[in-house]
Design a protein around this motif. Structure first.
Motif, PDB file in Angstrom:
ATOM      1  N   GLN A  97     -51.695  22.362 -24.841  1.00 14.19           N
ATOM      2  CA  GLN A  97     -51.891  21.759 -23.530  1.00 14.19           C
ATOM      3  C   GLN A  97     -51.922  22.789 -22.408  1.00 14.19           C
ATOM      4  OE1 GLN A  97     -48.927  18.083 -24.428  1.00 14.19           O
ATOM      5  NE2 GLN A  97     -49.847  18.048 -22.395  1.00 14.19           N
ATOM      6  N   THR A 153     -45.271  14.102 -22.257  1.00 16.90           N
ATOM      7  CA  THR A 153     -45.120  12.689 -22.618  1.00 16.90           C
ATOM      8  C   THR A 153     -46.473  11.988 -22.658  1.00 16.90           C
ATOM      9  OG1 THR A 153     -42.905  12.625 -21.639  1.00 16.90           O
ATOM     10  CG2 THR A 153     -44.018  10.514 -21.988  1.00 16.90           C
ATOM     11  N   ASP A 154     -46.754  11.360 -23.773  1.00 20.07           N
ATOM     12  CA  ASP A 154     -47.985  10.581 -23.968  1.00 20.07           C
ATOM     13  C   ASP A 154     -47.611   9.325 -24.748  1.00 20.07           C
ATOM     14  OD1 ASP A 154     -50.484   9.538 -24.457  1.00 20.07           O
ATOM     15  OD2 ASP A 154     -51.110  11.132 -25.843  1.00 20.07           O
ATOM     16  N   LYS A 155     -47.206   8.288 -24.020  1.00 19.26           N
ATOM     17  CA  LYS A 155     -46.692   7.076 -24.672  1.00 19.26           C
ATOM     18  C   LYS A 155     -47.760   6.420 -25.542  1.00 19.26           C
ATOM     19  CE  LYS A 155     -45.294   5.575 -20.702  1.00 19.26           C
ATOM     20  NZ  LYS A 155     -44.785   4.651 -19.658  1.00 19.26           N
ATOM     21  N   ARG A 156     -48.998   6.449 -25.112  1.00 21.00           N
ATOM     22  CA  ARG A 156     -50.072   5.850 -25.926  1.00 21.00           C
ATOM     23  C   ARG A 156     -50.236   6.578 -27.253  1.00 21.00           C
ATOM     24  NH1 ARG A 156     -55.118   4.201 -21.895  1.00 21.00           N
ATOM     25  NH2 ARG A 156     -53.967   2.659 -20.655  1.00 21.00           N
ATOM     26  N   GLY A 157     -49.974   7.870 -27.218  1.00 20.28           N
ATOM     27  CA  GLY A 157     -50.054   8.658 -28.444  1.00 20.28           C
ATOM     28  C   GLY A 157     -48.739   8.726 -29.185  1.00 20.28           C
ATOM     29  N   ARG A 193     -45.846   9.829 -28.232  1.00 19.39           N
ATOM     30  CA  ARG A 193     -45.173  11.114 -28.079  1.00 19.39           C
ATOM     31  C   ARG A 193     -44.395  11.122 -26.769  1.00 19.39           C
ATOM     32  NH1 ARG A 193     -48.458  16.661 -27.628  1.00 19.39           N
ATOM     33  NH2 ARG A 193     -48.294  16.203 -25.395  1.00 19.39           N
TER      34      ARG A 193
END
Length: 538
Positions: free
Chosen positions: A219, A239-243, A245
């Motif tokens: 990233q 933070t990637d809630k959809r992924g 993570r």
């Protein structure tokens, strides 16, 4: 990371404050100065091989890139003259194959000149096993005292041997490997001016924030924040809630990072003989406020509040949480777990300044994990048992060290160059918990992985540079031993309710007042009295 209890008991403050992040530092900063130097065993380095990297700090671990070829025995004579020695201790590992099925254990008995019979229990169950053994009045020769023990001074005086005449000052020279244990570790074995056991010494660095460098690099994120604002941005970016993570799985650990950024020590602060708990400081409440905001921003795994350390480690290895708080001594395990993950790269994050003006601290860890006491015996038997404990503490580079840790060549390990590489059989056979009865000074050594040893050493030295001093070192509080679990549970519950948004941060003052009334003030009084008494005897 397993939060291993100290002989004097885990501080309720450490449970809710530093979340296990702790370390040590230079002698002038780390020693409380509360024990007369003449009473402590005289330190003498028993190292038999020159380290590749030598720590600049007392208690710091030296690093070795490879095992020396053709290691020689450190002991000329066998420590025992036959017979059996019984020991009681704990373990963090699965049960090892018994003596009859264990060639490593058999070889150890052959080398020591007698039979070492060890009864042991999982660390979580050890308190019950210890209590049952003490109540039976049928003590083994060697008993490891681990965790919180109530009325410890009286127990030691009634059941075990005062080892002062054998170990104080230059007397310890009769046991050169024990003499190599860090001076501060001996402070924790002393009560009322006497030495009561052999310390299971540990390096001063404990908790560490590990990072998946490969995921941060992907990233384009900087690894080391310089302020809390940069740290918050890092958590948000990871933070990637959809992924599925989240940045981290441990809100309590991040709270410890923020208190460290504010310069708040991990437990007690002493000034002119007066003790203050870190949780009483305004900075602690400010850190709680910041952590609560991060929870609300959903940068933590949804199950982070209740997760076990094993779960958090799994999330980290899987990449679901690129940051994790773990034990410094567990560094090599993260490397091992990550070896099966494509592209896995491990890195660390040091404590940072909160706003560029505060001086960060690295919380201090336990200088001992436990201590091994010798039951009341005649002087000749005590000396024999001390020789055995000295044999079990032979240092890195010796043949005895190889035997205890790796076993028998071509049976439990093979050599890769000069490095012993344990085979599948050896992984289980070497789990006999010799090291929880007695162990030498720990070192940084990762067979075949020089880059890992270098990284571990570099982190250690940077951490030791900013450690906070522990004024309770070598002191004992009976109230803490008796009430720590109860006090810790109430504080943890109060903290959890605040972090979840169930109660405002302002209610923390109420929790602290309750802690003080229920025993915190008494613990403070006992530490101040013990500090004054010890300081006055210098």
């Amino acid at each position: 990371m397993t939060r291993r209890e100290l002989l004097r008991g885990l501080s309720a403050l450490a449970v809710v404050g530093a979340a296990g992040t702790a370390c040590g530092g230079p002698e002038p900063k780390q020693a409380s100065g509360t024990i007369r130097a003449s009473e402590l065993p005289s330190f003498a380095d028993p190292g038999i091989v020159k380290p590749d990297l030598k720590s600049a700090y007392p208690g710091g671990m030296n690093a070795y890139f490879r095992y020396p070829p053709n290691p020689a025995a450190a002991f000329k004579d066998k420590p025992l003259g036959g017979g059996t020695v019984k020991g009681l201790t704990y373990t963090f590992d699965p049960v090892a194959p018994g003596l009859a099925e264990n060639p490593l254990w058999q070889k150890v008995n052959e080398q020591i000149g007698g039979d070492l019979s060890i009864t042991y229990a999982p660390s979580a169950d050890y308190a019950q096993r210890f209590a049952t053994t003490i109540a039976s009045d049928d003590l083994p020769d060697l008993v490891t005292i681990y965790g919180q023990v109530q009325q410890l001074p009286g127990l030691l005086k009634s059941k075990f041997t005062d080892l002062s005449e054998h170990l104080a000052g230059d007397a310890i020279q009769a046991y050169p490997n024990l003499a190599g244990l860090a001076t501060d570790s001996w402070r924790e074995t002393m009560l009322d001016g006497s030495i009561w056991g052999i310390p299971i010494a540990r390096p001063p660095v404990s908790g560490t924030m590990f990072a998946r460098k490969d995921l941060l690099d992907k990233q384009g994120l900087s690894l080391q924040p310089t302020t809390f604002a940069e740290f918050k941005d890092l958590l948000t970016a990871l933070t990637d809630k959809r992924g599925s993570r989240w940045a981290c799985g441990d809100p309590g650990g991040v709270l410890g990072m923020i208190t460290a950024a504010l310069g708040v020590p991990s437990a007690w602060i002493e000034k002119d003989g007066a003790f203050t708990a870190n949780l009483e400081l305004e900075q602690y409440e400010a850190a709680l406020e910041d952590t609560r905001a991060l929870v609300a921003a959903e940068v933590f795994h949804p199950d982070g509040m209740t997760a076990t350390n094993n779960q958090r480690n799994d999330w980290f290895t899987q990449g679901r949480t690129p940051l994790v708080i773990g034990g410094f001594v567990g560094w090599s395990k993260y490397e091992m777990w990550g070896a099966a993950v494509q592209g896995f790269q491990l890195a660390t994050i040091l404590p940072f300044s909160y706003d560029g003006t505060t001086k960060p601290v690295h919380g201090r860890g336990a200088v001992i994990q436990a201590m091994t006491a010798i039951k009341k015996s005649d002087p000749s038997r005590v000396k024999e048992l001390l020789r055995l404990l000295d044999w079990l503490a032979t240092p890195f580079g010796s043949a005895e060290y190889v035997l205890r840790n790796y076993g028998v060549e071509n049976v439990t390990y093979t050599l890769k160059g000069t490095d012993p590489i344990v085979n599948a059989s050896g992984q289980t056979l070497r789990l006999v918990p010799f090291k929880y009865l007695s162990d030498g000074t720990q070192v940084i050594y990762d067979p075949g992985l020089q880059r890992v040893a270098q990284a571990r050493f570099d982190y250690q030295e940077a951490a030791l540079e900013i450690i906070d001093r522990d004024p309770t070192l070598g002191l004992y509080s009976e109230t803490e031993a008796a009430k720590n679990a109860q006090l810790s549970a109430k504080l943890t519950d109060a903290r959890t309710e605040i972090l979840r948004g169930q109660k405002p941060v302002s209610t923390w003052k109420e929790a602290v007042d309750t802690w003080r009334k229920d025993g915190g003030d008494t613990i403070r009084d006992e530490y101040e009295a013990a500090y004054a008494k010890a300081s006055g005897s210098r």
